[in-house]
Enzyme design. Structure first.
Site, mmCIF file in Angstrom:
data_model
loop_
_atom_site.group_PDB
_atom_site.id
_atom_site.type_symbol
_atom_site.label_atom_id
_atom_site.label_comp_id
_atom_site.label_asym_id
_atom_site.label_seq_id
_atom_site.Cartn_x
_atom_site.Cartn_y
_atom_site.Cartn_z
ATOM 1 N N ARG A 76 0.758 -1.192 0.010
ATOM 2 C CA ARG A 76 0.095 -0.102 -0.064
ATOM 3 C C ARG A 76 0.820 1.212 0.042
ATOM 4 N NH1 ARG A 76 -3.167 -3.407 -0.599
ATOM 5 N NH2 ARG A 76 -5.292 -3.624 0.239
ATOM 6 N N SER A 128 -11.006 -0.995 2.709
ATOM 7 C CA SER A 128 -10.174 -1.039 3.778
ATOM 8 C C SER A 128 -9.927 0.389 4.294
ATOM 9 C CB SER A 128 -8.761 -1.642 3.967
ATOM 10 O OG SER A 128 -8.811 -2.952 3.220
ATOM 11 N N GLU A 161 -5.340 4.135 5.875
ATOM 12 C CA GLU A 161 -4.961 3.761 4.452
ATOM 13 C C GLU A 161 -5.510 4.886 3.391
ATOM 14 O OE1 GLU A 161 -6.554 1.769 1.306
ATOM 15 O OE2 GLU A 161 -5.870 -0.064 1.954
#
Ligand code: EPU
Length: 337
Positions: free
Chosen positions: A162, A237, A333
């Site tokens: 990520r 997420s 995130e």
């Protein structure tokens, strides 16, 4: 190309937050993007792709540039591989379906991820054992200050879980305009080891899956676990899975012997933030018109009408509770604006 004023960003962010942009423009090609970046009156700019990885906590007092560059083309091919170029404004899942239709392998596990092609490299999107970096060949990006195009090869991008150069040194300096992917034409390298995929294929009685089967299985899994942003506002997420040391992990297992882990290196493991948040009692919790999704605790949801601040405050409460209970810091995130 027209600059609009006081535009609601609700249709442009998958959380469905009703924040406003002072100015808003849609760009459909490189020359329009160049023109917009040349405008002197708008020092404050926000580049918008699919709006699927951001939480708007206030109105944006500047110019929002919605990237709408479209097109998919084959750049080169041989017997085994094909390089496909997709423009930044293509919807990610539509692009995946295009590759599946042409029987080009490599991104089938990334089916149904919200967002656009141009924003996918920024956080190196990933799911079910595959990350964007596995098929990424290069991308073209416009430098915001010089308005020139630069090619970033895979090695330039510092891809990680990520993460990429576009979230680090290159942040705020470049706008990705297109991405080249290297995909397989034959001998597809299938990735079916992720538990949920193999059990879904088994359930369907498929022993030798095609990329089409895998894409379908991923779609089924995602639809069963993750809320559809068209129906319930969300950004997938909300947190990253934290990476902790083996020592920390072993200490935790003394109190929580069922804590799952994925090895990262010889001395670190990743633990699912969804597990930590569920154990902290948040899974399925609703606070008025927002809350934590009932099937996946990693996903915060807006049932309609919640503000970005409501969701941000909930994310802070979750972070503090997880820290207090497990001593682990979990990091957002999504980009918080
Ligand atoms: N878990 C729980 N409770 C939950 C959710 C998860 O206990 O509410 C535990 C379970 O042990 C489960 C494990 O977490 O087996 C893993 O769950 P899952 O397979 O759903 O994956 P994840 O680690 O929670 C990551 C990605 C997802 C991606 C899936 C599948 C991150 C931050 N998220 O989630 O990505 O779809 O793996 O590969 O890495 C996204 O980024 O928006 C996203 C949805």
């Amino acid at each position: 190309m027209q600059i609009q004023e006081n535009i609601s960003l609700k249709p442009y962010n998958t959380f469905g937050i009703d924040a406003k942009a002072k100015h808003f423009v849609t760009v459909a090609n490189i020359s329009e993007l160049e023109q917009v970046l040349t405008l002197k009156n708008y020092p404050n700019k926000l580049i918008l792709g699919g709006g699927s990885n951001m939480l708007l906590t206030k109105d944006f007092d500047g110019l929002v540039i919605k990237m709408n560059l479209k097109g998919i083309e084959i750049v080169s091919e041989d017997e085994t591989f094909v390089t496909v170029k997709a423009q930044a404004g293509e919807v990610w899942h539509d692009f995946v379906l295009w590759t599946i239709k042409h029987d080009f392998g490599g991104i089938e596990n990334l089916s149904l991820i919200p967002g656009n092609v141009g924003t996918a490299p920024i956080q190196n999107i990933g799911a079910y054992g595959v990350e964007l970096k596995d098929t990424f060949e290069s991308c073209e990006a416009m430098a915001i200050d010089s308005k020139t195009l630069k090619t970033f090869e895979k090695n330039d991008c510092n891809f990680d879980y990520r993460n990429s150069i576009f979230k680090q040194e290159a942040k705020g300096k470049y706008i990705i305009t297109s991405v080249n992917f290297k995909l397989t034409k034959s001998n597809h390298k299938l990735n079916i080891h992720y538990g949920a995929i193999s059990s879904e294929l088994e359930k369907e009685g498929i022993k030798t899956p095609t990329i089409q089967d895998i894409s379908r299985a991923v779609i089924t899994i995602r639809e069963s676990k993750l809320p559809n942003p068209k129906l319930i506002g969300n950004c997938g997420s909300f947190f990253k899975n934290p990476v902790i040391s083996i020592q920390e992990y072993e200490k935790l297992t003394k109190n929580f012997n069922d804590i799952p882990n994925y090895p990262v290196s010889d001395d670190t493991v990743k633990v699912p933030a969804g597990w930590l948040i569920e154990k902290a009692g948040f899974k399925g919790k609703q606070f008025g018109n927002y809350g934590v999704h009932k099937n996946q605790a990693l996903v915060l949801v807006n049932y309609g009408g919640a503000s970005g601040t409501d969701i941000y405050n909930l994310s802070e409460l979750i972070q503090k509770t997880v820290k207090r209970l497990f001593g682990i810091s979990i990091e957002a995130e999504v980009n918080i604006l």
